[in-house]
Design a protein around this motif. Structure first.
Motif, PDB file in Angstrom:
ATOM      1  N   PHE A 154       0.810  -1.221   0.000  1.00 36.97           N
ATOM      2  CA  PHE A 154       0.000   0.000   0.000  1.00 36.97           C
ATOM      3  C   PHE A 154       0.846   1.275   0.000  1.00 36.97           C
ATOM      4  CE2 PHE A 154      -2.307  -3.330   2.346  1.00 36.97           C
ATOM      5  CZ  PHE A 154      -3.403  -3.469   1.500  1.00 36.97           C
ATOM      6  N   GLY A 155       2.152   1.153  -0.121  1.00 34.96           N
ATOM      7  CA  GLY A 155       3.009   2.330  -0.078  1.00 34.96           C
ATOM      8  C   GLY A 155       4.363   2.031  -0.673  1.00 34.96           C
ATOM      9  N   PRO A 156       5.270   3.003  -0.601  1.00 39.10           N
ATOM     10  CA  PRO A 156       6.606   2.797  -1.175  1.00 39.10           C
ATOM     11  C   PRO A 156       7.388   1.762  -0.392  1.00 39.10           C
ATOM     12  CG  PRO A 156       6.524   4.852   0.075  1.00 39.10           C
ATOM     13  CD  PRO A 156       5.122   4.346  -0.007  1.00 39.10           C
ATOM     14  N   PRO A 157       8.276   1.051  -1.053  1.00 36.72           N
ATOM     15  CA  PRO A 157       9.082   0.041  -0.353  1.00 36.72           C
ATOM     16  C   PRO A 157      10.113   0.701   0.551  1.00 36.72           C
ATOM     17  CG  PRO A 157       9.856   0.278  -2.597  1.00 36.72           C
ATOM     18  CD  PRO A 157       8.610   1.132  -2.482  1.00 36.72           C
ATOM     19  N   SER A 158      10.521  -0.014   1.581  1.00 34.75           N
ATOM     20  CA  SER A 158      11.586   0.486   2.437  1.00 34.75           C
ATOM     21  C   SER A 158      12.930   0.126   1.814  1.00 34.75           C
ATOM     22  CB  SER A 158      11.480  -0.121   3.837  1.00 34.75           C
ATOM     23  OG  SER A 158      11.595  -1.534   3.780  1.00 34.75           O
ATOM     24  N   PRO A 159      13.977   0.912   2.072  1.00 34.93           N
ATOM     25  CA  PRO A 159      15.279   0.618   1.469  1.00 34.93           C
ATOM     26  C   PRO A 159      15.829  -0.721   1.930  1.00 34.93           C
ATOM     27  CG  PRO A 159      15.209   2.848   2.394  1.00 34.93           C
ATOM     28  CD  PRO A 159      13.986   2.140   2.869  1.00 34.93           C
ATOM     29  N   GLY A 160      16.585  -1.369   1.047  1.00 37.37           N
ATOM     30  CA  GLY A 160      17.305  -2.561   1.439  1.00 37.37           C
ATOM     31  C   GLY A 160      18.495  -2.192   2.303  1.00 37.37           C
ATOM     32  N   ARG A 161      19.158  -3.192   2.853  1.00 37.87           N
ATOM     33  CA  ARG A 161      20.294  -2.936   3.723  1.00 37.87           C
ATOM     34  C   ARG A 161      21.256  -4.112   3.666  1.00 37.87           C
ATOM     35  NH1 ARG A 161      17.881  -3.978   9.848  1.00 37.87           N
ATOM     36  NH2 ARG A 161      17.042  -6.054   9.441  1.00 37.87           N
ATOM     37  N   TYR A 162      22.458  -3.883   4.135  1.00 32.71           N
ATOM     38  CA  TYR A 162      23.466  -4.935   4.226  1.00 32.71           C
ATOM     39  C   TYR A 162      23.572  -5.367   5.683  1.00 32.71           C
ATOM     40  CZ  TYR A 162      24.837  -4.191  -0.594  1.00 32.71           C
ATOM     41  OH  TYR A 162      24.836  -4.128  -1.968  1.00 32.71           O
ATOM     42  N   VAL A 163      23.495  -6.668   5.918  1.00 29.59           N
ATOM     43  CA  VAL A 163      23.421  -7.186   7.277  1.00 29.59           C
ATOM     44  C   VAL A 163      24.473  -8.269   7.490  1.00 29.59           C
ATOM     45  CG1 VAL A 163      20.948  -6.696   7.460  1.00 29.59           C
ATOM     46  CG2 VAL A 163      21.712  -8.945   6.665  1.00 29.59           C
ATOM     47  N   SER A 164      24.806  -8.490   8.747  1.00 28.39           N
ATOM     48  CA  SER A 164      25.705  -9.566   9.129  1.00 28.39           C
ATOM     49  C   SER A 164      24.903 -10.827   9.394  1.00 28.39           C
ATOM     50  CB  SER A 164      26.493  -9.176  10.388  1.00 28.39           C
ATOM     51  OG  SER A 164      27.172 -10.295  10.934  1.00 28.39           O
ATOM     52  N   LEU A 165      25.408 -11.951   8.933  1.00 31.97           N
ATOM     53  CA  LEU A 165      24.765 -13.240   9.197  1.00 31.97           C
ATOM     54  C   LEU A 165      25.432 -13.982  10.345  1.00 31.97           C
ATOM     55  CD1 LEU A 165      24.177 -14.563   5.562  1.00 31.97           C
ATOM     56  CD2 LEU A 165      22.623 -13.255   7.020  1.00 31.97           C
ATOM     57  N   LEU A 166      26.471 -13.385  10.930  1.00 26.79           N
ATOM     58  CA  LEU A 166      27.224 -14.075  11.974  1.00 26.79           C
ATOM     59  C   LEU A 166      26.711 -13.779  13.379  1.00 26.79           C
ATOM     60  CD1 LEU A 166      30.888 -13.652  10.648  1.00 26.79           C
ATOM     61  CD2 LEU A 166      29.293 -15.544  10.284  1.00 26.79           C
ATOM     62  N   GLY A 167      25.861 -12.762  13.502  1.00 22.94           N
ATOM     63  CA  GLY A 167      25.348 -12.422  14.828  1.00 22.94           C
ATOM     64  C   GLY A 167      26.419 -11.904  15.771  1.00 22.94           C
ATOM     65  N   LEU A 168      27.378 -11.138  15.234  1.00 28.09           N
ATOM     66  CA  LEU A 168      28.465 -10.632  16.065  1.00 28.09           C
ATOM     67  C   LEU A 168      27.949  -9.620  17.084  1.00 28.09           C
ATOM     68  CD1 LEU A 168      31.204 -10.057  13.329  1.00 28.09           C
ATOM     69  CD2 LEU A 168      30.925 -12.024  14.850  1.00 28.09           C
ATOM     70  N   THR A 169      28.521  -9.623  18.266  1.00 30.52           N
ATOM     71  CA  THR A 169      28.185  -8.646  19.300  1.00 30.52           C
ATOM     72  C   THR A 169      29.315  -7.623  19.403  1.00 30.52           C
ATOM     73  OG1 THR A 169      26.949 -10.295  20.570  1.00 30.52           O
ATOM     74  CG2 THR A 169      27.666  -8.309  21.743  1.00 30.52           C
ATOM     75  N   PRO A 170      29.052  -6.357  19.119  1.00 31.05           N
ATOM     76  CA  PRO A 170      30.110  -5.347  19.216  1.00 31.05           C
ATOM     77  C   PRO A 170      30.646  -5.243  20.645  1.00 31.05           C
ATOM     78  CG  PRO A 170      28.193  -4.492  18.053  1.00 31.05           C
ATOM     79  CD  PRO A 170      27.778  -5.783  18.665  1.00 31.05           C
ATOM     80  N   GLU A 171      31.914  -4.963  20.778  1.00 31.18           N
ATOM     81  CA  GLU A 171      32.558  -4.879  22.076  1.00 31.18           C
ATOM     82  C   GLU A 171      32.919  -3.428  22.378  1.00 31.18           C
ATOM     83  OE1 GLU A 171      35.869  -7.505  22.382  1.00 31.18           O
ATOM     84  OE2 GLU A 171      34.829  -9.164  21.375  1.00 31.18           O
TER      85      GLU A 171
END
Length: 281
Positions: free
Chosen positions: A41-58
């Motif tokens: 019903f509206g414009p699409p949201s932008p795509g994005r680049y994601v991590s598949l490793l589930g890393l937790t930033p330190e």
């Protein structure tokens, strides 16, 4: 990743970019493209680049993003992830309270909390949020139907006058200052424990049989680039409706491109409703 100055639609995403994350010179991950949500019903949201490793930033580590794509210059930026702020709730009580029919209520709550600031220059972002949840299946998978920053005021002292704030969403009403969020430096309490008082409006769910409401204090320690971007974004938004305002370009720390790579670490302090005043029972 979208070419600068291009009106967004589903075909403007750069889907074949190479996006790599480094820390201390070592490659941690290579992100993959994820298409945006296609709203019928509206414009699409932008795509994005994601991590598949589930890393937790330190906290304390420096992270660097490097992006390359055919037809575009290489882009890169880095930021240090700040440590989590040390915050302590001191008191949370009703200042005004009115019980309505069917378990609903409206009122004002006064919150006192302490922030222990480490030695060094730090920037904080502060907000009070209202979350409405349900067990029904018409909201997100966590049951959250809505969450937004609710206005608050700081009676003692004024956040505007008492601290060297970078920027804030604020509406002046007589002598009161109502804030949505505040981004402030630690100049006046650097290296010590500082107490804050906030007063915010609180109201229960529209339908207590279906929804539950929770308030929370969000306090984040943010990196310098992230803080500067937040300030520039708010300034740009406030100038949009003023034809006489000076242009407000957004801050960017990306070499070879435009955008911001920053870090923040947020602490969420749940604020359950205190018992109603005895006069309201």
């Amino acid at each position: 990743v979208v070419p600068l100055g291009t009106p967004y639609d589903a075909n403007t995403d750069v889907q074949n970019a190479t996006v790599r994350l480094y820390s201390d010179g070592a490659l941690l991950d290579e992100f993959v493209y994820e298409p945006g949500f296609q709203d019928p019903f509206g414009p699409p949201s932008p795509g994005r680049y994601v991590s598949l490793l589930g890393l937790t930033p330190e906290p304390g580590r420096t992270y660097r993003l490097e992006v390359t794509a055919d037809g575009f210059p290489a882009a890169s930026a880095e930021a240090v992830l700040p440590a989590a702020p040390v915050v302590e709730e001191i008191s949370n009580e009703w200042e005004d309270y009115l019980e309505l029919e069917e378990g609903r209520y409206v009122g004002q709550r006064r919150l006192r909390f302490a922030l222990t600031d480490p030695v060094g220059n730090d920037v904080y972002e502060l907000a009070v949020v209202r979350r409405e949840t349900t067990d029904e299946d018409f909201c997100d998978p966590r049951g959250v139907c809505s969450e937004f920053a609710t206005g608050f005021r700081s009676p003692s002292p004024s956040l505007r006058d008492g601290y060297e704030f970078l920027d804030s969403d604020v509406t002046l009403d007589s002598e009161n200052e109502y804030y949505g969020t505040v981004v402030m430096r630690d100049n006046l309490f650097e290296g010590r424990r500082q107490t804050f008082d906030l007063v915010f409006d609180a109201f229960g769910p529209s339908d207590p049989s279906t929804f539950e409401v929770e308030y929370a204090l969000l306090l984040a320690r943010v990196s310098g680039p992230f803080a500067r971007y937040q300030v520039a974004l708010r300034q740009q938004e406030s100038n949009e409706e003023n034809p006489f305002a000076e242009p407000s370009p957004l801050f960017s720390n990306v070499a070879g491109g435009h955008g911001v790579v920053g870090g923040f670490t947020t602490v969420r302090v749940s604020l359950p409703d205190p018992p109603p005043p005895s006069s309201a029972r």
